[in-house]
Structures are given as structure tokens and as C-alpha cells.
Design a protein around this motif. Structure first.
Motif, PDB file in Angstrom:
ATOM      1  N   ASP A  62      46.499 -11.753  51.990  1.00  0.00           N
ATOM      2  CA  ASP A  62      47.751 -12.390  51.677  1.00  0.00           C
ATOM      3  C   ASP A  62      48.067 -12.114  50.234  1.00  0.00           C
ATOM      4  N   LEU A  63      49.055 -11.193  50.082  1.00  0.00           N
ATOM      5  CA  LEU A  63      49.270 -10.954  48.807  1.00  0.00           C
ATOM      6  C   LEU A  63      50.526 -11.852  48.334  1.00  0.00           C
ATOM      7  N   GLU A  64      50.811 -12.299  47.070  1.00  0.00           N
ATOM      8  CA  GLU A  64      51.625 -13.410  46.751  1.00  0.00           C
ATOM      9  C   GLU A  64      52.883 -12.791  46.233  1.00  0.00           C
ATOM     10  N   HIS A  65      53.120 -11.629  45.737  1.00  0.00           N
ATOM     11  CA  HIS A  65      54.254 -11.151  45.138  1.00  0.00           C
ATOM     12  C   HIS A  65      54.864  -9.868  45.772  1.00  0.00           C
ATOM     13  N   GLN A  66      56.177  -9.724  45.375  1.00  0.00           N
ATOM     14  CA  GLN A  66      57.223  -8.662  45.761  1.00  0.00           C
ATOM     15  C   GLN A  66      57.228  -7.842  44.721  1.00  0.00           C
ATOM     16  N   ILE A  67      57.726  -6.694  44.548  1.00  0.00           N
ATOM     17  CA  ILE A  67      57.853  -5.882  43.458  1.00  0.00           C
ATOM     18  C   ILE A  67      59.536  -5.628  43.357  1.00  0.00           C
ATOM     19  N   LEU A  68      60.058  -6.027  42.334  1.00  0.00           N
ATOM     20  CA  LEU A  68      61.582  -5.584  42.321  1.00  0.00           C
ATOM     21  C   LEU A  68      61.788  -4.388  41.380  1.00  0.00           C
ATOM     22  N   THR A  76      57.224 -13.847  42.959  1.00  0.00           N
ATOM     23  CA  THR A  76      56.915 -14.597  44.383  1.00  0.00           C
ATOM     24  C   THR A  76      57.717 -14.159  45.330  1.00  0.00           C
ATOM     25  N   PHE A  77      57.310 -14.379  46.616  1.00  0.00           N
ATOM     26  CA  PHE A  77      58.321 -14.237  47.811  1.00  0.00           C
ATOM     27  C   PHE A  77      59.627 -15.195  47.658  1.00  0.00           C
ATOM     28  N   GLY A  78      59.111 -16.291  47.305  1.00  0.00           N
ATOM     29  CA  GLY A  78      60.342 -17.588  47.275  1.00  0.00           C
ATOM     30  C   GLY A  78      61.306 -17.311  46.010  1.00  0.00           C
ATOM     31  N   ALA A  79      61.499 -16.044  45.348  1.00  0.00           N
ATOM     32  CA  ALA A  79      62.134 -16.011  44.137  1.00  0.00           C
ATOM     33  C   ALA A  79      63.732 -15.618  44.333  1.00  0.00           C
ATOM     34  N   THR A  80      64.108 -15.803  45.421  1.00  0.00           N
ATOM     35  CA  THR A  80      65.438 -15.414  46.039  1.00  0.00           C
ATOM     36  C   THR A  80      66.587 -15.899  45.081  1.00  0.00           C
ATOM     37  N   GLU A  81      66.656 -17.197  44.669  1.00  0.00           N
ATOM     38  CA  GLU A  81      67.622 -17.645  44.036  1.00  0.00           C
ATOM     39  C   GLU A  81      67.534 -17.462  42.412  1.00  0.00           C
ATOM     40  N   GLU A  82      66.231 -17.272  42.048  1.00  0.00           N
ATOM     41  CA  GLU A  82      66.043 -16.759  40.555  1.00  0.00           C
ATOM     42  C   GLU A  82      66.555 -15.231  40.502  1.00  0.00           C
ATOM     43  N   ILE A  83      66.364 -14.608  41.560  1.00  0.00           N
ATOM     44  CA  ILE A  83      66.818 -13.067  41.592  1.00  0.00           C
ATOM     45  C   ILE A  83      68.250 -13.101  41.444  1.00  0.00           C
ATOM     46  N   GLU A  84      68.813 -14.012  42.507  1.00  0.00           N
ATOM     47  CA  GLU A  84      70.391 -13.895  42.378  1.00  0.00           C
ATOM     48  C   GLU A  84      70.856 -14.408  40.804  1.00  0.00           C
ATOM     49  N   GLN A  85      70.431 -15.505  40.488  1.00  0.00           N
ATOM     50  CA  GLN A  85      70.940 -16.112  39.214  1.00  0.00           C
ATOM     51  C   GLN A  85      70.896 -14.962  37.943  1.00  0.00           C
ATOM     52  N   SER A  86      69.849 -13.901  38.290  1.00  0.00           N
ATOM     53  CA  SER A  86      69.525 -13.201  36.925  1.00  0.00           C
ATOM     54  C   SER A  86      70.206 -11.896  36.866  1.00  0.00           C
ATOM     55  N   LYS A  87      71.239 -11.394  38.090  1.00  0.00           N
ATOM     56  CA  LYS A  87      71.993 -10.324  38.133  1.00  0.00           C
ATOM     57  C   LYS A  87      72.927  -9.845  37.208  1.00  0.00           C
ATOM     58  N   LYS A  88      73.618 -11.200  36.551  1.00  0.00           N
ATOM     59  CA  LYS A  88      74.544 -10.869  35.522  1.00  0.00           C
ATOM     60  C   LYS A  88      73.716 -10.493  34.305  1.00  0.00           C
ATOM     61  N   HIS A 134      44.170 -10.497  41.259  1.00  0.00           N
ATOM     62  CA  HIS A 134      44.377  -9.877  39.928  1.00  0.00           C
ATOM     63  C   HIS A 134      44.389  -8.163  40.203  1.00  0.00           C
ATOM     64  N   TYR A 135      43.238  -7.807  41.016  1.00  0.00           N
ATOM     65  CA  TYR A 135      43.275  -6.355  41.238  1.00  0.00           C
ATOM     66  C   TYR A 135      44.327  -5.854  42.306  1.00  0.00           C
ATOM     67  N   ILE A 136      44.102  -6.337  43.650  1.00  0.00           N
ATOM     68  CA  ILE A 136      44.759  -5.807  44.744  1.00  0.00           C
ATOM     69  C   ILE A 136      46.185  -5.831  44.417  1.00  0.00           C
ATOM     70  N   ASP A 137      46.557  -7.404  44.073  1.00  0.00           N
ATOM     71  CA  ASP A 137      48.040  -7.682  43.760  1.00  0.00           C
ATOM     72  C   ASP A 137      48.695  -6.821  42.751  1.00  0.00           C
ATOM     73  N   SER A 138      47.837  -6.403  41.651  1.00  0.00           N
ATOM     74  CA  SER A 138      48.273  -5.413  40.580  1.00  0.00           C
ATOM     75  C   SER A 138      48.586  -4.058  41.100  1.00  0.00           C
ATOM     76  N   GLU A 170      66.099  -2.132  44.669  1.00  0.00           N
ATOM     77  CA  GLU A 170      65.476  -2.723  45.879  1.00  0.00           C
ATOM     78  C   GLU A 170      64.432  -3.545  45.606  1.00  0.00           C
ATOM     79  N   LYS A 171      63.862  -4.178  46.794  1.00  0.00           N
ATOM     80  CA  LYS A 171      62.793  -5.271  46.710  1.00  0.00           C
ATOM     81  C   LYS A 171      61.591  -4.329  47.377  1.00  0.00           C
ATOM     82  N   THR A 172      60.527  -4.542  47.218  1.00  0.00           N
ATOM     83  CA  THR A 172      59.300  -4.130  48.105  1.00  0.00           C
ATOM     84  C   THR A 172      58.402  -5.154  48.349  1.00  0.00           C
ATOM     85  N   PHE A 173      57.731  -5.111  49.503  1.00  0.00           N
ATOM     86  CA  PHE A 173      56.761  -5.877  50.237  1.00  0.00           C
ATOM     87  C   PHE A 173      55.775  -5.214  50.523  1.00  0.00           C
ATOM     88  N   VAL A 174      54.628  -5.394  49.923  1.00  0.00           N
ATOM     89  CA  VAL A 174      53.444  -4.585  50.420  1.00  0.00           C
ATOM     90  C   VAL A 174      52.545  -5.727  51.280  1.00  0.00           C
TER      91      VAL A 174
END
Length: 236
Positions: free
Chosen positions: A205-211, A172-184, A52-56, A195-199
């Protein structure tokens, strides 16, 4: 709290002893309320601090965050990522909104008790709040850790962002297909992926990337559509 302090130092985020105390008190109050109202599935304090904290706060090292003065957290739940960000950046102004009134009532009480003065909490649906003049296209940044599909989340969030501002969902790091499908959908709503950023923080072990989705054009007045429609009929 040592783990949080380590992350703050590694990410070069300014903090004080008072802010660390506020983090500890907020966690205690959320976990206390959690005994009566379902605010979070995370009950272990170490896991709470990491997820909750560090991920945020992993958004804080980037220019769009640093330049933002007015920020909205859509679907804030138990106050994430909005509350950790507000504690660390008292000069920024935050709106935290959620559709569950019970949660918002609790957040309002806790923020008042702890003196977190740069936060306003609002009970509302994004589809309705984003159609109000005082909120529509008035924010420098919209953040969200909501679990909705990105096509749906974009329709909730992008209408809040002013041209030149950003929508920054945590995914989540595994959201590649979801991201692609949202572009339109993102393009229709006036946004474009930058861009995408990974910290990475050592031993954490953090669970998210920032779009980072920049608002390039005004959102058509018909978006967001009426309550419930974006989830039932996502833009494609």
C-alpha cells in the motif's frame, strides 16, 4: 529486505547484492542516528522499507527519470527519495539539499562511510541556492517528497530545472484540490502539468502519486523570492 527485492523485481529495476546490502546498512545507520537526532518518525524496519525505500523508487519506470543524468532532491530530510535512487543508479549524479544543517551533516557522514560516491549533500535554503548560477536551471530532474503545499514547493523547485527537464513531486492520493490550486503558480514559474502516475505493487500500500511537471520556459529571475516569502505568500 525481501519486500524491497520483490518491489525491485516487479518494477523491473536492476539491482545487485551490493546495492541491497547498502540499503540495509543505510537504514541501520539512519535508525541508529534517529535515537539522538529526529530524522524520521518511522522506526519499524518493515515500515521503513515500504514508506521510505519502495515509495522512493516508484519513479524509476518512467522516461523522464531514465533520461535524467543530473538530479536534485529538495528538502531531502533523511535522504528520501535521493539516497535510494542514488544507490540504484550510480551513474546518475545527485544533489541532496536541506535547510537543517544537522541532518545534512549526518547524511554526509553516512554517504561517505558507505561509499555512495554519486551524491553531494548541501546545507541550504532552496530560495537561496536556486539563485546561484551553478545550480539555477542546470538539472534534468528535481524530485521532492517535502510536505510543503505544491504552490510553495513549485517555487522552491522549478527554478532548478533546465528547459525540457522535469519537476516530479511526490504527493498523496488526496491532493487533488492542492494540485488544482497550484496550476497558476506552476505556469508562472515556467512549468506545465503533463501527467500523474500511480504505481501499484502487489500487496503493498503505497501513499504517493508522482506528478510530472515539464519545464517549458525560463523562470523569471525574481523567483524564488527571498527566504520565507514563498511559504508566507504562496503564488496564486
Amino acid at each position: 529486505m525481501e519486500k524491497l527485492e520483490k518491489a525491485l523485481l516487479e518494477l523491473k529495476i536492476p539491482y545487485s547484492k551490493d546495492s541491497l546490502m547498502c540499503f540495509a546498512q543505510y537504514m541501520d545507520k539512519i535508525l541508529e542516528w534517529n535515537e539522538h537526532v529526529n530524522l524520521t518518525a518511522i522506526r519499524d524496519k518493515n515500515e521503513f522499507i515500504l514508506k521510505h525505500y519502495i515509495d522512493s523508487i516508484m519513479i524509476c519506470g518512467y522516461e523522464p527519470w531514465q533520461c535524467a543524468d543530473r538530479i536534485i532532491d529538495v528538502g531531502t530530510g533523511a535522504g528520501f527519495p535521493g539516497i535510494p535512487l542514488a544507490i540504484l543508479y550510480p551513474n546518475k549524479q545527485f544533489i541532496l539539499m536541506d535547510s537543517l544543517g544537522k541532518r545534512i551533516k549526518i547524511l554526509k557522514q553516512i554517504t561517505e562511510e558507505l561509499g555512495i560516491l554519486n551524491v553531494e549533500v548541501i546545507h541550504a535554503r532552496a530560495e537561496e541556492l536556486a539563485q546561484k548560477k551553478e545550480y539555477r536551471e542546470t538539472f534534468d530532474l528535481c524530485v521532492s517528497r517535502a510536505v510543503a503545499n505544491l504552490s510553495v514547493l513549485a517555487e522552491y523547485c522549478i527554478p532548478f530545472v533546465k528547459i525540457g527537464g522535469y519537476f516530479a513531486p511526490y504527493k498523496t492520493f488526496g491532493a487533488t484540490e492542492e494540485i488544482e490550486q497550484s496550476k497558476k503558480a506552476v505556469k508562472v514559474l515556467g512549468g506545465t502539468f503533463e501527467e500523474k502516475t500511480f504505481v501499484k505493487i502487489k500487496d503493498m500500500d503505497l501513499e504517493h502519486q508522482i506528478l510530472w511537471i515539464k519545464k517549458q520556459a525560463k523562470t523569471a529571475a525574481k523567483y524564488p523570492r527571498k527566504a520565507g516569502t514563498p511559504a508566507k505568500e504562496p503564488l496564486k
